[in-house]
Design a protein around this motif. Structure first.
Motif, mmCIF file in Angstrom:
data_model
loop_
_atom_site.group_PDB
_atom_site.id
_atom_site.type_symbol
_atom_site.label_atom_id
_atom_site.label_comp_id
_atom_site.label_asym_id
_atom_site.label_seq_id
_atom_site.Cartn_x
_atom_site.Cartn_y
_atom_site.Cartn_z
ATOM 1 N N VAL A 72 0.841 -1.204 0.000
ATOM 2 C CA VAL A 72 0.000 0.000 0.000
ATOM 3 C C VAL A 72 0.873 1.249 0.000
ATOM 4 N N LEU A 73 1.889 1.269 0.866
ATOM 5 C CA LEU A 73 2.779 2.428 0.932
ATOM 6 C C LEU A 73 3.500 2.640 -0.391
ATOM 7 N N GLN A 74 3.972 1.560 -0.987
ATOM 8 C CA GLN A 74 4.678 1.679 -2.259
ATOM 9 C C GLN A 74 3.752 2.241 -3.344
ATOM 10 N N GLN A 75 2.517 1.818 -3.335
ATOM 11 C CA GLN A 75 1.553 2.300 -4.334
ATOM 12 C C GLN A 75 1.266 3.789 -4.147
ATOM 13 N N HIS A 76 1.155 4.257 -2.909
ATOM 14 C CA HIS A 76 0.751 5.636 -2.646
ATOM 15 C C HIS A 76 1.911 6.616 -2.490
ATOM 16 N N LEU A 77 3.090 6.115 -2.159
ATOM 17 C CA LEU A 77 4.186 7.018 -1.823
ATOM 18 C C LEU A 77 5.318 7.042 -2.838
ATOM 19 N N GLN A 78 5.165 6.354 -3.945
ATOM 20 C CA GLN A 78 6.240 6.373 -4.935
ATOM 21 C C GLN A 78 6.288 7.735 -5.640
ATOM 22 N N PHE A 79 7.473 8.071 -6.101
ATOM 23 C CA PHE A 79 7.652 9.335 -6.803
ATOM 24 C C PHE A 79 6.910 9.320 -8.134
ATOM 25 N N GLU A 80 6.316 10.438 -8.440
ATOM 26 C CA GLU A 80 5.724 10.631 -9.760
ATOM 27 C C GLU A 80 6.834 11.116 -10.689
ATOM 28 N N ASP A 81 6.578 11.129 -11.996
ATOM 29 C CA ASP A 81 7.568 11.629 -12.948
ATOM 30 C C ASP A 81 7.965 13.053 -12.581
ATOM 31 N N GLU B 234 9.401 14.107 -9.896
ATOM 32 C CA GLU B 234 9.565 14.345 -8.457
ATOM 33 C C GLU B 234 10.903 13.779 -7.989
ATOM 34 N N ARG B 235 11.413 14.356 -6.920
ATOM 35 C CA ARG B 235 12.658 13.872 -6.331
ATOM 36 C C ARG B 235 12.631 14.176 -4.839
ATOM 37 N N ASP B 236 13.500 13.527 -4.113
ATOM 38 C CA ASP B 236 13.555 13.769 -2.677
ATOM 39 C C ASP B 236 14.688 14.727 -2.350
ATOM 40 N N MET B 237 14.713 15.135 -1.103
ATOM 41 C CA MET B 237 15.749 16.046 -0.626
ATOM 42 C C MET B 237 16.081 15.655 0.815
ATOM 43 N N GLY C 263 17.882 14.251 -4.650
ATOM 44 C CA GLY C 263 17.942 13.043 -5.448
ATOM 45 C C GLY C 263 17.772 13.391 -6.915
ATOM 46 N N ASN C 264 17.967 12.397 -7.766
ATOM 47 C CA ASN C 264 17.774 12.598 -9.202
ATOM 48 C C ASN C 264 17.126 11.341 -9.791
ATOM 49 N N GLU C 265 17.068 11.252 -11.110
ATOM 50 C CA GLU C 265 16.423 10.106 -11.750
ATOM 51 C C GLU C 265 17.163 8.798 -11.470
ATOM 52 N N GLN C 266 18.462 8.876 -11.236
ATOM 53 C CA GLN C 266 19.249 7.664 -11.012
ATOM 54 C C GLN C 266 19.196 7.177 -9.564
ATOM 55 N N MET C 267 19.133 8.107 -8.606
ATOM 56 C CA MET C 267 19.230 7.700 -7.208
ATOM 57 C C MET C 267 18.605 8.758 -6.301
#
Length: 186
Positions: free
Chosen positions: A76-85, A87-90, A117-121
């Motif tokens: 459930v978490l993976q389905q709802h919390l994954q990055f959209e195109d 998006e990146r983390d900080m 973060g970026n597209e690779q990591m």
């Protein structure tokens, strides 16, 4: 709440699973169970209850892996919390450490990190993964020779680790400010 327990779910739907968890913990309804899990903090309970709704856990959505509550919850978490195109983390980190000395000087040492973060990591992957890998590398190649549980507060650990982290783009901004409390009083 029991969502991280590696037990059989015992229900087909998330709604039924939450009701069952409520009953197991001695509550007749989900609201009182969530309030109890929040140590009777109504604001926290409301946020948690709303989060359960947002995740779709109060609906009759099917549980993905009936043999494991934690694996089903992770799905459930993976389905709802994954990055959209796009998006990146900080990762943000900031420390202030003050030291007062007998001569009246007060040193404030500051250390800050901002990493995206970026597209690779992801930034979280970089900060956790590189740090663990560098610690392992230093031990295996003899850069750290001490044995046992080591804290990164000794120079033989943190100096080479920070140098290698910098090569991976993880750079801390450090500064020091000195003030004298006797000068300020004059």
């Amino acid at each position: 709440m029991g969502l991280l327990d590696d037990k059989q779910v015992g229900s087909v739907s998330w709604y039924d699973a939450l009701i069952e968890l409520s009953k197991v913990h001695g509550h007749s309804d989900l609201r009182s169970f969530v309030l109890s899990c929040a140590s009777e903090d109504r604001d926290l309970a409301l946020r948690a209850y709303n989060c359960l709704s947002w995740l779709g856990l109060k609906e009759h959505a099917p549980v993905s892996k009936p043999n494991s509550m934690v694996q089903s919850f992770c799905d459930v978490l993976q389905q709802h919390l994954q990055f959209e195109d796009g998006e990146r983390d900080m990762v943000l980190m900031h420390h202030n450490i003050k030291a007062a000395f007998d001569d009246g000087n007060v040193e404030t040492h500051s250390c800050s990190l901002q990493l995206f973060g970026n597209e690779q990591m992801t930034a979280m992957c970089k900060t956790v993964g590189y740090t663990a890998a560098i610690g392992t590398k230093l031990i295996l190649e003899g850069g750290i020779t001490n044995k046992g549980l080591l804290l990164p507060t000794s120079k033989d650990v943190y100096v080479p680790a920070l140098e290698l982290l910098e090569k991976e783009g993880i750079i801390f901004d450090e500064s020091m400010h000195i003030e004298n409390i006797h000068d300020e009083a004059v």
